[in-house]
Design an enzyme around this catalytic site. Structure first.
Site, PDB file in Angstrom:
ATOM      1  N   HIS A 150       0.829  -1.143   0.047  1.00 27.92           N
ATOM      2  CA  HIS A 150       0.117   0.108  -0.040  1.00 27.92           C
ATOM      3  C   HIS A 150       0.802   1.338  -0.090  1.00 27.92           C
ATOM      4  O   HIS A 150       1.996   1.222   0.521  1.00 27.92           O
ATOM      5  CB  HIS A 150      -0.547  -0.144   1.327  1.00 27.92           C
ATOM      6  N   ASP A 227       3.409  -4.685   7.838  1.00 30.83           N
ATOM      7  CA  ASP A 227       2.061  -3.876   7.871  1.00 30.83           C
ATOM      8  C   ASP A 227       1.091  -4.734   7.831  1.00 30.83           C
ATOM      9  O   ASP A 227       0.907  -5.716   7.092  1.00 30.83           O
ATOM     10  CB  ASP A 227       2.129  -3.219   6.498  1.00 30.83           C
ATOM     11  N   GLN A 230      -4.205  -4.933   7.173  1.00 35.06           N
ATOM     12  CA  GLN A 230      -5.170  -5.842   6.536  1.00 35.06           C
ATOM     13  C   GLN A 230      -5.136  -7.295   7.107  1.00 35.06           C
ATOM     14  O   GLN A 230      -5.736  -8.286   6.637  1.00 35.06           O
ATOM     15  CB  GLN A 230      -5.103  -6.029   4.977  1.00 35.06           C
ATOM     16  N   LYS A 253     -10.014  -0.360  10.842  1.00 33.10           N
ATOM     17  CA  LYS A 253     -10.356  -1.386   9.944  1.00 33.10           C
ATOM     18  C   LYS A 253     -10.763  -2.633  10.727  1.00 33.10           C
ATOM     19  O   LYS A 253     -10.970  -3.778  10.176  1.00 33.10           O
ATOM     20  CB  LYS A 253      -9.003  -1.782   9.182  1.00 33.10           C
ATOM     21  N   CYS A 393      -4.588   2.551  -3.755  1.00 29.55           N
ATOM     22  CA  CYS A 393      -3.300   2.972  -2.974  1.00 29.55           C
ATOM     23  C   CYS A 393      -2.245   2.022  -3.122  1.00 29.55           C
ATOM     24  O   CYS A 393      -1.383   1.592  -2.173  1.00 29.55           O
ATOM     25  CB  CYS A 393      -3.756   3.205  -1.494  1.00 29.55           C
TER      26      CYS A 393
HETATM   27  N1  PLP Z   1      -1.618  -0.781   4.588  1.00 30.31           N
HETATM   28  C1  PLP Z   1      -2.402  -1.539   4.241  1.00 30.31           C
HETATM   29  C2  PLP Z   1      -2.187  -2.916   3.416  1.00 30.31           C
HETATM   30  C3  PLP Z   1      -3.813  -0.905   3.915  1.00 30.31           C
HETATM   31  O1  PLP Z   1      -4.774  -1.576   3.181  1.00 30.31           O
HETATM   32  C4  PLP Z   1      -4.030   0.371   4.425  1.00 30.31           C
HETATM   33  C5  PLP Z   1      -5.552   0.921   4.246  1.00 30.31           C
HETATM   34  O2  PLP Z   1      -6.397   0.525   3.317  1.00 30.31           O
HETATM   35  C6  PLP Z   1      -3.010   1.037   5.061  1.00 30.31           C
HETATM   36  C7  PLP Z   1      -1.931   0.421   5.044  1.00 30.31           C
HETATM   37  C8  PLP Z   1      -2.923   2.712   5.455  1.00 30.31           C
HETATM   38  O3  PLP Z   1      -3.874   2.386   6.521  1.00 30.31           O
HETATM   39  P1  PLP Z   1      -4.837   3.583   7.221  1.00 30.31           P
HETATM   40  O4  PLP Z   1      -5.370   4.498   5.917  1.00 30.31           O
HETATM   41  O5  PLP Z   1      -5.735   3.525   8.054  1.00 30.31           O
HETATM   42  O6  PLP Z   1      -3.409   4.645   7.494  1.00 30.31           O
END
Ligand code: PLP
Length: 437
Positions: A150, A227, A230, A253, A393
């Site tokens: 992401h 990360d 998800q 999430k 993203c």
């Molecule tokens: N990393 C992953 C794999 C994501 O799916 C997301 C958001 O969709 C993020 C990071 C970023 O999360 P946030 O927007 O809550 O900071």
């Protein structure tokens, strides 16, 4: 009541779902509203942000109505109770991932947690305190990411490299949506200072073999940031078993409020890092000539924290624990298998990502031949079905697979087979509308 009944002619297998979808739906006020002229809301966008059960909403309301005050400041009863509620939630959220409370840092979201680490590593290079320089990143050093990250786990590392003169390297992807680890031993090498990798892809659904990456990183003395945006909401996680140095995730999430995220870090690593944001609440001694900082986690929590949101996230963790994370994971696996079979049965639909449920979570991205993903999303929306369309993203991923964008359905605890059926029927309706069948 669990959903098991098979729709005639549906083809795909409906194994009994581990979670009681109807009972869970009753906990989510938003799921009882209708959209687009009275249609049932089919919410297949939990990967972007999850809906909130009443228990989480009640916890936030309870905090504001009963104990609202600034934690870690003030000597009055409310301040004491607010501090208690905040720290109790920290312990609970830590336990959810098998971590002690002093390794849990609250941030705004995953994005801020990753930026915190990236800025701490570049701040380390200029820190005047020798004890903060252990993880300094500079010229000649390398940061490794993957092509499936992401943007939140890519741009902060690009920026760190620009600030410090370090080099960004990455692991590529295979045609079937997996990490290509064939050059792991060369990409992660003696120059690598940190590997940042997603545990579960938000666009492909792929669950990555973190243990292999951690093993290689350990051989060369590199840190590993996982990360978990998800993964933490969807499967049981134990940071000791994970073996990494950092795990980051977002409350919103995982049924919790917006505005709160988590950085977990191994204590000795956190303790060796200088702060990112500075100000109140994170200092030990302040003089006009300079200041000293608290140990973690306070060192990384400058200013009045998002107290009600942390309490709400604590309630979300209670809710997930009551369901059982094993069941949550099995529930989504059953739905994912069903969705993959259903989509495979629609001519012109191509899933971007692993075609089966092996090492795969409940994010199903697809294209529909002859129809732009935004148009697919529009038809689904008209039917009351909320999905995400675009590059999610993760722009390098859609580029890697040669598509402009995808339509993505993501599942959670309130998702049932009826939602997946609605999605499949909606795709067929889009094909009919655009005359591609
Ligand atoms: N990393 C992953 C794999 C994501 O799916 C997301 C958001 O969709 C993020 C990071 C970023 O999360 P946030 O927007 O809550 O900071």
């Amino acid at each position: 009541m669990t959903q098991t009944a098979s729709r005639p002619g549906a083809g795909a297998q409906q194994v009994p779902l581990p979670l009681d979808v109807e009972a869970i739906r009753a906990d989510f006020p938003i799921l009882s509203r209708t959209v687009r002229d009275g249609k049932r809301l089919v919410y297949l966008d939990s990967g972007a942000t999850s809906q909130k059960p009443r228990q989480v909403l009640d916890a936030e309301r309870w905090f504001y109505e009963n104990v609202n005050a600034a934690p870690h400041r003030g000597a009055h009863q409310l301040a004491e109770e607010a501090t208690g509620a905040y720290e109790e939630a920290r312990a609970k959220i830590g336990a959810f991932i098998g971590a002690p409370e002093n390794e849990i840092v609250f941030t705004r979201n995953t994005t801020e947690a990753i930026n915190l680490v990236a800025y701490a590593l570049s701040n380390a290079a200029t820190a005047k305190e020798p004890e903060f320089r252990a993880h300094a990143v500079g010229q000649g050093d390398e940061i490794v990411v993957t092509e499936m990250e992401h943007h939140a786990n890519l741009i902060p590392w690009q920026q760190l490299c620009e600030r410090t003169g370090a080099t960004l390297r990455w692991l590529g992807l295979t045609d079937d949506g997996r990490l290509d680890l064939s050059d792991l031993a060369t990409v992660v090498n003696e120059r690598t200072r940190l590997v940042a990798v997603t545990q579960q892809s938000n666009i492909l659904g792929t669950i990555n073999p973190i243990e292999k990456i951690v093993a290689r990183a350990r051989e060369v003395g590199a840190l590993v940031l996982v990360d978990g945006a998800q993964s933490v909401p969807h499967q049981p996680i134990d940071v000791t078993a994970l073996g990494a140095d950092f795990l980051v995730f977002s409350g919103h999430k995982m049924l919790g409020p917006t505005g709160v995220g988590v950085l977990w870090g191994r204590y000795e690593v956190l303790d060796a890092l200088p702060p990112f944001l500075t100000g109140g609440s994170m200092i030990e001694v302040v003089r006009m000539e300079g200041s000293t900082f608290m140990p973690p986690p306070q060192r990384f929590e400058a200013g009045i924290p998002m107290t009600a949101q942390v309490v709400g996230l604590g309630a979300a963790v209670d809710y997930l624990n009551a369901l059982g994370m094993d069941k949550v994971e099995a529930h989504e696996r059953a739905l994912t298998g069903y969705a993959l079979e259903k989509l495979a049965g629609i001519p012109g639909v191509t899933v971007i990502g692993p075609p089966d449920t092996v090492a795969r979570g409940g994010a199903v991205s697809f294209t529909v031949e002859g129809i732009h993903p935004h148009d697919v999303g529009q038809v689904l929306d008209d039917l009351g079905i909320a999905v995400r369309v675009g590059h999610h993203c993760a722009w390098p991923v859609v580029r890697r697979y040669g598509v402009p964008a995808t339509t993505r359905a993501t599942f959670y605890v309130h998702t049932g087979y009826d939602d997946v059926d609605a999605l499949a029927d909606g795709i067929r309706a889009a094909q009919k509308f655009f005359g591609t069948v």
